[in-house]
Enzyme design. Sequence first.
Site, PDB file in Angstrom:
ATOM      1  N   LYS A  53      44.454  40.677  40.290  1.00 39.32           N
ATOM      2  CA  LYS A  53      44.130  41.939  41.263  1.00 39.32           C
ATOM      3  C   LYS A  53      45.050  41.914  42.462  1.00 39.32           C
ATOM      4  CE  LYS A  53      39.016  41.480  40.158  1.00 39.32           C
ATOM      5  NZ  LYS A  53      37.973  41.152  40.729  1.00 39.32           N
ATOM      6  N   GLN A  97      34.319  38.335  44.803  1.00 41.75           N
ATOM      7  CA  GLN A  97      34.746  37.967  43.448  1.00 41.75           C
ATOM      8  C   GLN A  97      33.469  36.798  43.103  1.00 41.75           C
ATOM      9  OE1 GLN A  97      37.151  38.451  41.032  1.00 41.75           O
ATOM     10  NE2 GLN A  97      36.046  37.512  39.811  1.00 41.75           N
ATOM     11  N   ASP A 120      33.536  47.791  43.715  1.00 46.11           N
ATOM     12  CA  ASP A 120      32.955  47.315  42.625  1.00 46.11           C
ATOM     13  C   ASP A 120      31.919  47.885  42.108  1.00 46.11           C
ATOM     14  OD1 ASP A 120      34.044  45.161  41.207  1.00 46.11           O
ATOM     15  OD2 ASP A 120      33.304  43.507  42.289  1.00 46.11           O
TER      16      ASP A 120
END
Length: 296
Positions: A53, A97, A120
């Site tokens: 990422k 995460q 997200d």
Amino acid sequence: MAATIIDGKAIAERLRARVREEAARLAPSGVTPALAVVLVGENPASQVYVKSKSRQTLEAGMRSFDHARPASATQQELLELVGRLNADPEVDGILVQLPLPPQIDAQRVLEAIDPAKDVDGFHPVNVGRLATGAPALMPCTPLGSLMLIRSVRPDLAGAEAVVVGRSNIVGKPMAQLLIAESCTVTVAHSRTRDLPGVCRRADILVAAVGRPETIRGDFVKPGAVVIDVGINRVPNPAAGEGKTKLVGDVAFEEAREVAGAITPVPGGVGPMTIACLLRNTLVAACRRRGLPEPEL
Ligand code: NDP
């Protein structure tokens, strides 16, 4: 006739190139979008994912701030970090995460993220906005899956869609996105009676089950678009002792004989997830500053 193979790698690469172009267009106004990634502990898969990422964020001409914390980090420490990132005007997107270590309540941490920076799309405010049709930051994997569907079927109005899986991160938001496209949507799960029969109704079939090759060839309606979200590592004795390979939730070789179009694993949905994360970071940067939003 064998199905068209939907090339997620190529489509993700085009999306990343578009994000890079749009990020460059912001530069003269002094804006360089920034993504903050929080990684707790040393889960090897998470470490690989976070590294990828960060690299792709930089390649897209944006900034990446990595915040690694030990597996012993407390909930309070994490909430304080999220609070600082919320307040930092340099940060446009925040990603925590998952999975988090057991002493941390993941939902509480996700709910602490400023919805305007929730790239997200897991915050209840964004979940609610998606469900009510308001502008939302949308979860990356379902958004990427929708882009793949549209690459072979631009007009989805009236299509029968079946989503297998009802998780908060894939199945449910996928169903919402397909409803917004005017599909007739059925969501199947582990308690569904006659899964093969339900799947056979689908013009668009999305598998997000987390079980290798659950969707067999005879579950697929001839000509259907099949999107395989699953990523499962299974033994691969043909390649040698102890070797493994990745397979999806769809029995690919069987399904490709029946489907009109299908995503492979790997190289289908997987690459779209990070590309959509970059897209969301750019969109969040524009929205926060009241700048016109790029069409991506
Ligand atoms: P979850 O385990 O959270 O959800 C799985 C869903 O599948 C549940 O709703 C479950 O039903 C349903 N299910 C399980 N077994 C069956 C069955 N035999 N028949 C019908 N339905 C069943 O998984 P996720 O949604 O998080 O992920 C799904 C897959 O997608 C995984 O393989 C994961 O690795 C992959 N994934 C891939 C990503 C990518 O970037 N490509 C990103 C995220 C996930 P119930 O609710 O009744 O238990």
